[in-house]
Design a protein around this motif. Sequence first.
Motif, PDB file in Angstrom:
ATOM      1  N   LEU A 142       0.819  -1.210   0.000  1.00 60.06           N
ATOM      2  CA  LEU A 142       0.000   0.000   0.000  1.00 60.06           C
ATOM      3  C   LEU A 142       0.855   1.262   0.000  1.00 60.06           C
ATOM      4  CD1 LEU A 142      -3.026   0.591   0.083  1.00 60.06           C
ATOM      5  CD2 LEU A 142      -2.885   0.717   2.553  1.00 60.06           C
ATOM      6  N   PHE A 143       1.902   1.271   0.802  1.00 60.53           N
ATOM      7  CA  PHE A 143       2.719   2.479   0.921  1.00 60.53           C
ATOM      8  C   PHE A 143       3.869   2.493  -0.076  1.00 60.53           C
ATOM      9  CE2 PHE A 143       0.302   2.673   4.743  1.00 60.53           C
ATOM     10  CZ  PHE A 143       0.109   4.021   4.939  1.00 60.53           C
ATOM     11  N   GLU A 144       4.288   1.306  -0.525  1.00 61.92           N
ATOM     12  CA  GLU A 144       5.354   1.262  -1.511  1.00 61.92           C
ATOM     13  C   GLU A 144       4.920   1.941  -2.796  1.00 61.92           C
ATOM     14  OE1 GLU A 144       6.178  -2.430  -3.553  1.00 61.92           O
ATOM     15  OE2 GLU A 144       8.296  -2.195  -3.108  1.00 61.92           O
ATOM     16  N   GLY A 145       3.640   1.783  -3.174  1.00 63.39           N
ATOM     17  CA  GLY A 145       3.149   2.395  -4.400  1.00 63.39           C
ATOM     18  C   GLY A 145       3.306   3.897  -4.390  1.00 63.39           C
ATOM     19  N   GLU A 146       3.019   4.538  -3.284  1.00 69.01           N
ATOM     20  CA  GLU A 146       3.168   5.990  -3.164  1.00 69.01           C
ATOM     21  C   GLU A 146       4.642   6.376  -3.284  1.00 69.01           C
ATOM     22  OE1 GLU A 146       0.820   8.239  -2.754  1.00 69.01           O
ATOM     23  OE2 GLU A 146      -0.917   6.935  -2.507  1.00 69.01           O
ATOM     24  N   GLU A 147       5.472   5.614  -2.592  1.00 71.58           N
ATOM     25  CA  GLU A 147       6.901   5.929  -2.597  1.00 71.58           C
ATOM     26  C   GLU A 147       7.483   5.754  -3.992  1.00 71.58           C
ATOM     27  OE1 GLU A 147      10.906   4.305  -0.374  1.00 71.58           O
ATOM     28  OE2 GLU A 147       8.980   4.083   0.621  1.00 71.58           O
ATOM     29  N   LEU A 148       7.068   4.671  -4.664  1.00 74.70           N
ATOM     30  CA  LEU A 148       7.566   4.419  -6.015  1.00 74.70           C
ATOM     31  C   LEU A 148       7.159   5.535  -6.971  1.00 74.70           C
ATOM     32  CD1 LEU A 148       7.030   0.612  -6.683  1.00 74.70           C
ATOM     33  CD2 LEU A 148       9.186   1.856  -6.583  1.00 74.70           C
ATOM     34  N   ASN A 200       6.599   8.654  -6.293  1.00 72.34           N
ATOM     35  CA  ASN A 200       7.418   9.845  -6.023  1.00 72.34           C
ATOM     36  C   ASN A 200       8.809   9.709  -6.628  1.00 72.34           C
ATOM     37  OD1 ASN A 200       5.405  11.190  -4.611  1.00 72.34           O
ATOM     38  ND2 ASN A 200       5.943  10.239  -2.661  1.00 72.34           N
ATOM     39  N   ILE A 201       9.380   8.504  -6.557  1.00 72.27           N
ATOM     40  CA  ILE A 201      10.695   8.272  -7.182  1.00 72.27           C
ATOM     41  C   ILE A 201      10.584   8.445  -8.694  1.00 72.27           C
ATOM     42  CG2 ILE A 201      12.478   6.543  -7.622  1.00 72.27           C
ATOM     43  CD1 ILE A 201      11.802   5.333  -4.873  1.00 72.27           C
ATOM     44  N   LEU A 202       9.494   7.910  -9.265  1.00 74.07           N
ATOM     45  CA  LEU A 202       9.286   8.022 -10.710  1.00 74.07           C
ATOM     46  C   LEU A 202       9.158   9.483 -11.128  1.00 74.07           C
ATOM     47  CD1 LEU A 202       8.908   6.214 -13.210  1.00 74.07           C
ATOM     48  CD2 LEU A 202       6.460   6.242 -12.752  1.00 74.07           C
ATOM     49  N   LYS A 203       8.368  10.247 -10.383  1.00 72.34           N
ATOM     50  CA  LYS A 203       8.167  11.670 -10.712  1.00 72.34           C
ATOM     51  C   LYS A 203       9.487  12.433 -10.701  1.00 72.34           C
ATOM     52  CE  LYS A 203       5.083  13.046  -7.749  1.00 72.34           C
ATOM     53  NZ  LYS A 203       4.177  13.938  -7.018  1.00 72.34           N
ATOM     54  N   SER A 204      10.375  12.044  -9.800  1.00 74.95           N
ATOM     55  CA  SER A 204      11.630  12.778  -9.634  1.00 74.95           C
ATOM     56  C   SER A 204      12.676  12.399 -10.676  1.00 74.95           C
ATOM     57  CB  SER A 204      12.209  12.513  -8.236  1.00 74.95           C
ATOM     58  OG  SER A 204      11.317  12.921  -7.237  1.00 74.95           O
ATOM     59  N   ASN A 205      12.461  11.281 -11.384  1.00 79.57           N
ATOM     60  CA  ASN A 205      13.534  10.783 -12.249  1.00 79.57           C
ATOM     61  C   ASN A 205      13.175  10.586 -13.720  1.00 79.57           C
ATOM     62  OD1 ASN A 205      15.982  10.000 -10.405  1.00 79.57           O
ATOM     63  ND2 ASN A 205      14.158   9.333  -9.286  1.00 79.57           N
ATOM     64  N   PHE A 206      11.873  10.613 -14.073  1.00 81.99           N
ATOM     65  CA  PHE A 206      11.553  10.240 -15.452  1.00 81.99           C
ATOM     66  C   PHE A 206      12.037  11.276 -16.469  1.00 81.99           C
ATOM     67  CE2 PHE A 206       7.542  12.609 -14.706  1.00 81.99           C
ATOM     68  CZ  PHE A 206       7.375  13.267 -15.914  1.00 81.99           C
ATOM     69  N   GLU A 207      12.036  12.560 -16.109  1.00 80.45           N
ATOM     70  CA  GLU A 207      12.490  13.573 -17.063  1.00 80.45           C
ATOM     71  C   GLU A 207      13.933  13.321 -17.477  1.00 80.45           C
ATOM     72  OE1 GLU A 207      10.226  17.124 -14.698  1.00 80.45           O
ATOM     73  OE2 GLU A 207      11.969  17.653 -15.910  1.00 80.45           O
ATOM     74  N   LEU A 257      16.448   2.513 -17.840  1.00 84.67           N
ATOM     75  CA  LEU A 257      17.147   3.355 -16.865  1.00 84.67           C
ATOM     76  C   LEU A 257      16.332   3.466 -15.579  1.00 84.67           C
ATOM     77  CD1 LEU A 257      18.405   6.263 -19.175  1.00 84.67           C
ATOM     78  CD2 LEU A 257      19.834   4.594 -17.983  1.00 84.67           C
ATOM     79  N   LEU A 258      15.019   3.666 -15.732  1.00 87.58           N
ATOM     80  CA  LEU A 258      14.165   3.815 -14.541  1.00 87.58           C
ATOM     81  C   LEU A 258      14.032   2.494 -13.786  1.00 87.58           C
ATOM     82  CD1 LEU A 258      11.459   6.096 -16.191  1.00 87.58           C
ATOM     83  CD2 LEU A 258      13.030   6.765 -14.360  1.00 87.58           C
ATOM     84  N   ASN A 259      13.897   1.390 -14.527  1.00 90.50           N
ATOM     85  CA  ASN A 259      13.820   0.090 -13.858  1.00 90.50           C
ATOM     86  C   ASN A 259      15.106  -0.217 -13.096  1.00 90.50           C
ATOM     87  OD1 ASN A 259      11.217  -0.507 -14.718  1.00 90.50           O
ATOM     88  ND2 ASN A 259      11.902  -1.521 -16.590  1.00 90.50           N
ATOM     89  N   GLY A 260      16.215   0.363 -13.598  1.00 91.55           N
ATOM     90  CA  GLY A 260      17.483   0.180 -12.898  1.00 91.55           C
ATOM     91  C   GLY A 260      17.495   0.875 -11.549  1.00 91.55           C
ATOM     92  N   LEU A 261      16.702   1.942 -11.424  1.00 91.35           N
ATOM     93  CA  LEU A 261      16.605   2.637 -10.138  1.00 91.35           C
ATOM     94  C   LEU A 261      15.817   1.812  -9.135  1.00 91.35           C
ATOM     95  CD1 LEU A 261      15.793   6.279 -11.301  1.00 91.35           C
ATOM     96  CD2 LEU A 261      17.978   5.411 -10.453  1.00 91.35           C
TER      97      LEU A 261
END
Length: 287
Positions: A119-125, A127-134, A229-233
């Motif tokens: 439940l909480f991992e989804g939120e955290e993931l 946020n990581i995606l938002k910070s790195n996809f660009e 690249l993102l999956n590597g994170l």
Amino acid sequence: MKNIKVMIVDDSSFSIAVLKRMLEKDGMEIVATALNMNDAILKAKEIKPDLITMDMTLPDGDGIECSKEILKDLPGAKIIAISAMMDEEIIDRARKNGIRGYLQKPVDQSDLDAAIERLFEGEELYNILKSNFEKAFEESIFSFLKREVGGEISVQKVPTHEMTTKSSGISVAIGIIGRHDGRLIMDMSEKTALGMTKKILQDETQKIDDAINFLSEFTNIIAGNACSLLNGLNRSFGLRVSPPTVFRGKDITISIGDIKSESFIIITDLGDVFMNVGFQKGDVEWM
């Protein structure tokens, strides 16, 4: 799972004590308990817990009605049903009314831990995606063009973009699926696509159909490399691309949509390339 504030709703003080022990063992803070629906609604509005465990049987209502009332004021509340009853009808009602997971009593510690982690991992993931996809997509397109096309290349982020934009001639859209879904749109003029195709293949006889095929594969490569690249994170992203869809014609309107996205203009010696990439938070896995 520390720093998660929990409210336990259950008509049994014994069950509350059991859940309290299990949750505190994981480092969570029990900020409130409630033995009935009215008390639960009042405390939820006042305390705004991060997580609510909800019994399905309450003396003045049921857990689904209680959850619906709480979600009216706290639409982002994470509620896990914990009940002795677990038939398909009640699970379906719980899911349709915003409850995020369902566990049957007696609850196993490992099952409870796993449900809360997901439940909480989804939120955290997200946020990581938002910070790195660009950065991932910028790096992917810059590396490809520098290696395959050469010349001067610069990537400029568009500060603000409209919800729609006109195509320069050829557009390709690719869906990205995974824990959180996204999509990539690439657009360039026929002249630019044809120029790149001829340069990469070193063949001046290339035609517009070849250029369309090039842009389709170009977009596929950019999306695929960026997703890697993102999956590597974090491998939990599980990102993968779907087949590209090609649109041709200057009268085409590109819909950016309302998902979290960013637009870029990539300036090359052969013409500009428009790129828009965005992701939206997926539903947390039902448990």
